[in-house]
Enzyme design. Sequence first.
Site, PDB file in Angstrom:
ATOM      1  N   LYS A  35       0.811  -1.057  -0.105  1.00  9.79           N
ATOM      2  CA  LYS A  35       0.060  -0.030  -0.089  1.00  9.79           C
ATOM      3  C   LYS A  35       0.860   1.178   0.054  1.00  9.79           C
ATOM      4  CE  LYS A  35      -4.384   1.081   0.335  1.00  9.79           C
ATOM      5  NZ  LYS A  35      -5.566   0.258  -0.187  1.00  9.79           N
ATOM      6  N   GLY A  69     -26.554   0.962   1.947  1.00  9.19           N
ATOM      7  CA  GLY A  69     -25.485   1.322   1.191  1.00  9.19           C
ATOM      8  C   GLY A  69     -26.038   1.184  -0.259  1.00  9.19           C
ATOM      9  N   GLY A  96     -24.597   2.582  -2.963  1.00  5.45           N
ATOM     10  CA  GLY A  96     -23.683   3.355  -3.909  1.00  5.45           C
ATOM     11  C   GLY A  96     -23.055   2.491  -4.939  1.00  5.45           C
ATOM     12  N   TYR A 119     -25.800  -0.823  -5.106  1.00  7.42           N
ATOM     13  CA  TYR A 119     -26.271  -0.543  -6.415  1.00  7.42           C
ATOM     14  C   TYR A 119     -26.476  -1.918  -7.365  1.00  7.42           C
ATOM     15  CZ  TYR A 119     -28.221   0.890 -10.846  1.00  7.42           C
ATOM     16  OH  TYR A 119     -28.903   1.250 -12.204  1.00  7.42           O
TER      17      TYR A 119
END
Length: 355
Positions: free
Chosen positions: A80, A177, A179, A183
């Site tokens: 990362k 949620g 989003g 979705y």
Amino acid sequence: MDKFDYMVKHGFEQLVYFYDKTTGLKGITCIHDTTLGPALGGTRLWNYNNEDEAALDVMRLARGMTLKSAAAGLNLGGGKTVLIGDAETCKSEAYFRALGRFVQSLNGRYITAEDVNTTTLDMEYVNMETKYVVGLEGKSGNPSPITALGAFYGIKAALKYRFNTDDISKFSYAVQGAGQTGYYIIKYLLENNAKKIYFSEINPKHIERMNREHPMVEFVDPNEIYSLDVDVFVPCALGAVLNDSTIPKLQTAIIAGTANNQLLDEIKHGKMIKDRGLLYAPDFVINAGGVINVYHEMKGYNRDNVIRDVKKIYDRLLEIFKISDEAAIDTQQAAKVFALKRIDTIGKIHTNYIN
Ligand code: NAD
């Protein structure tokens, strides 16, 4: 914070600090473990309060990527990057090209991608200076439908394990949620004739979109989503949603969704869920569709191959649920056992010399 102590404790390989004097770019790349392959993980841009906060975050996130890729069956390690700065003011072509040069200097030990506050367009600049970047525009594309598809197969695996049928139409769902990923999960559940779907949201645009496109999906207040009497709770919004206050409220048999870091305290809340007799699909296994998607970019992107690999989340979760039952540990711990075993075994087959 003594970083070497922390590195020794969790087996980190490398922590690299970098600074570019032209653009003011300040960042840290962490390579956790490269037993399985190059460390892959996105670049997060955040206004950290101090260096130690940034260092701890990059190490925690890199370690999470090791487990996620290992459990997903990918030949990748965990890494990362965090950049310390204000996303509103610091971004420019030069800033991201400077980052690209630092990524290149690791010579392929680390591969980056977009993450919080960085975009695929920013990665185009990174790509001007290094080939070790994935998730580019026009290549693997938006990972969210693929992540959602993986979670959809994860929900089916959990249903199979708990109810001995993975027929979506027999069950009800509460999606937190709607989003990018929520979705699409709702869309896949509807396509498979889900008995009933509820959703919660805080973004008026996303509520309006759902009401317009799928009026049969019922909106519930965000505070009420936990106590609905449904079969599956599908967290697709925030982290830390499984905690002391929410777990006792859940009426569901299964928790399976895309959100990262769903357990506030991995040990405590993983056990609490098991003790309540709920089946939890570990987040880093069920939401691996995104990393599987970008991995294929490295191998020559082919959508059919991606979907084939994403569907494997189903069998992988069944195996993890079995480990959890046989070893009498919660599913989050079982997923770690599963991932670490793969790293150990594949690491060992690399010990003999071949030309
Ligand atoms: P998103 O931001 O597009 O969607 C999250 C939605 O949750 C938003 O619409 C937001 O308004 C809503 N929300 C926020 N707080 C809420 C609350 N208290 N109650 C109800 N709704 C709330 O994000 P996403 O891409 O769908 O990701 C969702 C989660 O999945 C995140 O934890 C993300 O890290 C994880 N994830 C996403 C991907 C991916 O491919 N997008 C991959 C792996 C993991």
